[in-house]
Design a protein around this motif. Sequence first.
Motif, PDB file in Angstrom:
ATOM      1  N   SER A 136       0.829  -1.204   0.000  1.00  0.00           N
ATOM      2  CA  SER A 136       0.000   0.000   0.000  1.00  0.00           C
ATOM      3  C   SER A 136       0.871   1.265   0.000  1.00  0.00           C
ATOM      4  O   SER A 136       0.579   2.239  -0.716  1.00  0.00           O
ATOM      5  N   ALA A 137       1.952   1.256   0.766  1.00  0.00           N
ATOM      6  CA  ALA A 137       2.841   2.440   0.800  1.00  0.00           C
ATOM      7  C   ALA A 137       3.447   2.681  -0.581  1.00  0.00           C
ATOM      8  O   ALA A 137       3.561   3.820  -1.037  1.00  0.00           O
ATOM      9  N   ILE A 138       3.816   1.603  -1.267  1.00  0.00           N
ATOM     10  CA  ILE A 138       4.415   1.746  -2.601  1.00  0.00           C
ATOM     11  C   ILE A 138       3.371   2.266  -3.595  1.00  0.00           C
ATOM     12  O   ILE A 138       3.653   3.139  -4.412  1.00  0.00           O
ATOM     13  N   LYS A 139       2.152   1.754  -3.469  1.00  0.00           N
ATOM     14  CA  LYS A 139       1.082   2.180  -4.380  1.00  0.00           C
ATOM     15  C   LYS A 139       0.856   3.699  -4.320  1.00  0.00           C
ATOM     16  O   LYS A 139       0.575   4.344  -5.315  1.00  0.00           O
ATOM     17  N   TYR A 140       1.005   4.261  -3.111  1.00  0.00           N
ATOM     18  CA  TYR A 140       0.719   5.689  -2.938  1.00  0.00           C
ATOM     19  C   TYR A 140       1.977   6.512  -2.658  1.00  0.00           C
ATOM     20  O   TYR A 140       1.905   7.542  -2.004  1.00  0.00           O
ATOM     21  N   HIS A 141       3.139   6.057  -3.168  1.00  0.00           N
ATOM     22  CA  HIS A 141       4.344   6.805  -2.791  1.00  0.00           C
ATOM     23  C   HIS A 141       4.422   8.189  -3.439  1.00  0.00           C
ATOM     24  O   HIS A 141       5.242   9.014  -3.047  1.00  0.00           O
ATOM     25  N   HIS A 142       3.538   8.471  -4.412  1.00  0.00           N
ATOM     26  CA  HIS A 142       3.474   9.842  -4.946  1.00  0.00           C
ATOM     27  C   HIS A 142       2.272  10.616  -4.407  1.00  0.00           C
ATOM     28  O   HIS A 142       2.155  11.808  -4.671  1.00  0.00           O
ATOM     29  N   GLN A 143       1.355   9.923  -3.708  1.00  0.00           N
ATOM     30  CA  GLN A 143       0.163  10.594  -3.136  1.00  0.00           C
ATOM     31  C   GLN A 143      -0.144  10.001  -1.769  1.00  0.00           C
ATOM     32  O   GLN A 143      -1.158   9.318  -1.594  1.00  0.00           O
ATOM     33  N   PRO A 144       0.729  10.218  -0.790  1.00  0.00           N
ATOM     34  CA  PRO A 144       0.553   9.515   0.496  1.00  0.00           C
ATOM     35  C   PRO A 144      -0.766   9.815   1.204  1.00  0.00           C
ATOM     36  O   PRO A 144      -1.244   8.984   1.974  1.00  0.00           O
ATOM     37  N   SER A 145      -1.377  10.978   0.913  1.00  0.00           N
ATOM     38  CA  SER A 145      -2.634  11.289   1.610  1.00  0.00           C
ATOM     39  C   SER A 145      -3.756  10.342   1.194  1.00  0.00           C
ATOM     40  O   SER A 145      -4.757  10.217   1.886  1.00  0.00           O
ATOM     41  N   ALA A 146      -3.572   9.637   0.056  1.00  0.00           N
ATOM     42  CA  ALA A 146      -4.612   8.702  -0.409  1.00  0.00           C
ATOM     43  C   ALA A 146      -4.428   7.311   0.209  1.00  0.00           C
ATOM     44  O   ALA A 146      -5.210   6.399  -0.038  1.00  0.00           O
ATOM     45  N   ALA A 147      -3.387   7.147   1.027  1.00  0.00           N
ATOM     46  CA  ALA A 147      -3.019   5.801   1.502  1.00  0.00           C
ATOM     47  C   ALA A 147      -3.649   5.423   2.832  1.00  0.00           C
ATOM     48  O   ALA A 147      -3.108   4.586   3.552  1.00  0.00           O
ATOM     49  N   ASN A 148      -4.803   6.051   3.147  1.00  0.00           N
ATOM     50  CA  ASN A 148      -5.512   5.645   4.352  1.00  0.00           C
ATOM     51  C   ASN A 148      -4.629   5.725   5.605  1.00  0.00           C
ATOM     52  O   ASN A 148      -4.496   4.752   6.346  1.00  0.00           O
ATOM     53  N   GLU A 149      -4.031   6.916   5.778  1.00  0.00           N
ATOM     54  CA  GLU A 149      -3.225   7.173   6.977  1.00  0.00           C
ATOM     55  C   GLU A 149      -1.988   6.269   7.105  1.00  0.00           C
ATOM     56  O   GLU A 149      -1.546   5.986   8.210  1.00  0.00           O
ATOM     57  N   SER A 150      -1.470   5.767   5.993  1.00  0.00           N
ATOM     58  CA  SER A 150      -0.276   4.928   6.074  1.00  0.00           C
ATOM     59  C   SER A 150       0.961   5.791   6.335  1.00  0.00           C
ATOM     60  O   SER A 150       1.340   6.614   5.512  1.00  0.00           O
ATOM     61  N   GLU A 151       1.551   5.583   7.497  1.00  0.00           N
ATOM     62  CA  GLU A 151       2.758   6.337   7.849  1.00  0.00           C
ATOM     63  C   GLU A 151       3.890   5.988   6.881  1.00  0.00           C
ATOM     64  O   GLU A 151       4.682   6.839   6.484  1.00  0.00           O
ATOM     65  N   LEU A 152       3.921   4.718   6.481  1.00  0.00           N
ATOM     66  CA  LEU A 152       4.986   4.257   5.583  1.00  0.00           C
ATOM     67  C   LEU A 152       4.906   4.957   4.217  1.00  0.00           C
ATOM     68  O   LEU A 152       5.927   5.253   3.602  1.00  0.00           O
ATOM     69  N   ALA A 153       3.688   5.246   3.747  1.00  0.00           N
ATOM     70  CA  ALA A 153       3.534   5.946   2.462  1.00  0.00           C
ATOM     71  C   ALA A 153       4.129   7.352   2.558  1.00  0.00           C
ATOM     72  O   ALA A 153       4.803   7.822   1.640  1.00  0.00           O
ATOM     73  N   TYR A 154       3.903   8.038   3.693  1.00  0.00           N
ATOM     74  CA  TYR A 154       4.476   9.375   3.888  1.00  0.00           C
ATOM     75  C   TYR A 154       6.003   9.300   3.967  1.00  0.00           C
ATOM     76  O   TYR A 154       6.719  10.133   3.412  1.00  0.00           O
ATOM     77  N   ILE A 155       6.496   8.273   4.671  1.00  0.00           N
ATOM     78  CA  ILE A 155       7.948   8.110   4.810  1.00  0.00           C
ATOM     79  C   ILE A 155       8.585   7.917   3.432  1.00  0.00           C
ATOM     80  O   ILE A 155       9.588   8.539   3.085  1.00  0.00           O
ATOM     81  N   LEU A 156       7.955   7.052   2.637  1.00  0.00           N
ATOM     82  CA  LEU A 156       8.474   6.735   1.301  1.00  0.00           C
ATOM     83  C   LEU A 156       8.453   7.978   0.392  1.00  0.00           C
ATOM     84  O   LEU A 156       9.408   8.253  -0.339  1.00  0.00           O
ATOM     85  N   HIS A 157       7.362   8.714   0.443  1.00  0.00           N
ATOM     86  CA  HIS A 157       7.225   9.924  -0.372  1.00  0.00           C
ATOM     87  C   HIS A 157       8.296  10.952   0.016  1.00  0.00           C
ATOM     88  O   HIS A 157       8.960  11.543  -0.847  1.00  0.00           O
ATOM     89  N   MET A 158       8.466  11.135   1.320  1.00  0.00           N
ATOM     90  CA  MET A 158       9.473  12.092   1.805  1.00  0.00           C
ATOM     91  C   MET A 158      10.868  11.661   1.366  1.00  0.00           C
ATOM     92  O   MET A 158      11.674  12.473   0.915  1.00  0.00           O
ATOM     93  N   ALA A 159      11.152  10.352   1.491  1.00  0.00           N
ATOM     94  CA  ALA A 159      12.488   9.847   1.128  1.00  0.00           C
ATOM     95  C   ALA A 159      12.717   9.957  -0.378  1.00  0.00           C
ATOM     96  O   ALA A 159      13.845  10.213  -0.822  1.00  0.00           O
ATOM     97  N   ASP A 160      11.666   9.788  -1.166  1.00  0.00           N
ATOM     98  CA  ASP A 160      11.766   9.919  -2.622  1.00  0.00           C
ATOM     99  C   ASP A 160      12.157  11.365  -2.967  1.00  0.00           C
ATOM    100  O   ASP A 160      13.039  11.622  -3.788  1.00  0.00           O
ATOM    101  N   TYR A 161      11.492  12.304  -2.293  1.00  0.00           N
ATOM    102  CA  TYR A 161      11.791  13.731  -2.512  1.00  0.00           C
ATOM    103  C   TYR A 161      13.222  14.054  -2.065  1.00  0.00           C
ATOM    104  O   TYR A 161      13.972  14.732  -2.774  1.00  0.00           O
ATOM    105  N   ILE A 162      13.604  13.525  -0.905  1.00  0.00           N
ATOM    106  CA  ILE A 162      14.959  13.755  -0.384  1.00  0.00           C
ATOM    107  C   ILE A 162      16.003  13.190  -1.357  1.00  0.00           C
ATOM    108  O   ILE A 162      17.050  13.791  -1.588  1.00  0.00           O
ATOM    109  N   ALA A 163      15.696  12.033  -1.956  1.00  0.00           N
ATOM    110  CA  ALA A 163      16.634  11.441  -2.928  1.00  0.00           C
ATOM    111  C   ALA A 163      16.844  12.391  -4.106  1.00  0.00           C
ATOM    112  O   ALA A 163      17.963  12.534  -4.608  1.00  0.00           O
TER     113      ALA A 163
END
Length: 214
Positions: free
Chosen positions: A140-167
């Motif tokens: 689920s986190a991978i599915k929403y790694h560009h739109q973490p707000s759609a991931a049903n409060e998945s903390e991991l999706a936000y982490i992944l999105h932030m790390a993608d941006y940081i990369a």
Amino acid sequence: MSGKISSIQHASVLLGYEALGEIVTAAGAESILNGKLPGYGYESKDLWMHSLAVAFGSKIIANIKNPALAGEAHTAGLIHDVGKIILDGYILNKKEEIESFLEKEEKTFFDAEVQFFGFDHARIASEVCRKWKFPEGINSAIKYHHQPSAANESELAYILHMADYIATLSGVGYDSDDYLYELEPGTMDHLGLTQETVSDIVLQVTEAVSKVAV
Ligand SMILES: [Fe+2]
Ligand SMILES: [Fe+2]
């Protein structure tokens, strides 16, 4: 310790089970992710270096925010863009049409995926992970790694999105939409990160990748 470790059991005692797991996952992921992707314009190693940066960034953020997620964050970071490998050939087949679409103002490869195929690389990656029987939290986190707000409060999706941006800020590797990458509003607040912490993570990611990649 080359030549001195004779068994997996011995390695896991020396390294710790978790570290050994990360090394094995990374070795498997590298063989999948290190090739060229001519559709997206990646040279060999570009996607691999980007994936390593996202894996390290995700783990660092998880250790700040919720250490219990660190292992999953590392794995999710390594494979978050695996969908691009599957889509690359299709993108190459439509190269001219896609290039003219991208030339229109502010259009990204992500927009092109949705426009031409009706889904994006993140969705494909999560389907691949489901087939590989990864934990649902990672899928689920991978599915929403560009739109973490759609991931049903998945903390991991936000982490992944932030790390993608940081990369993308770190300049390690290459992501096809680097220069247009936008952090979804609210991501830093959601993770409780300040600009200062983010700058520090950028440095840590760059250093971590330089230690393992040549
Ligand atoms: Fe992505
Ligand atoms: Fe990415």
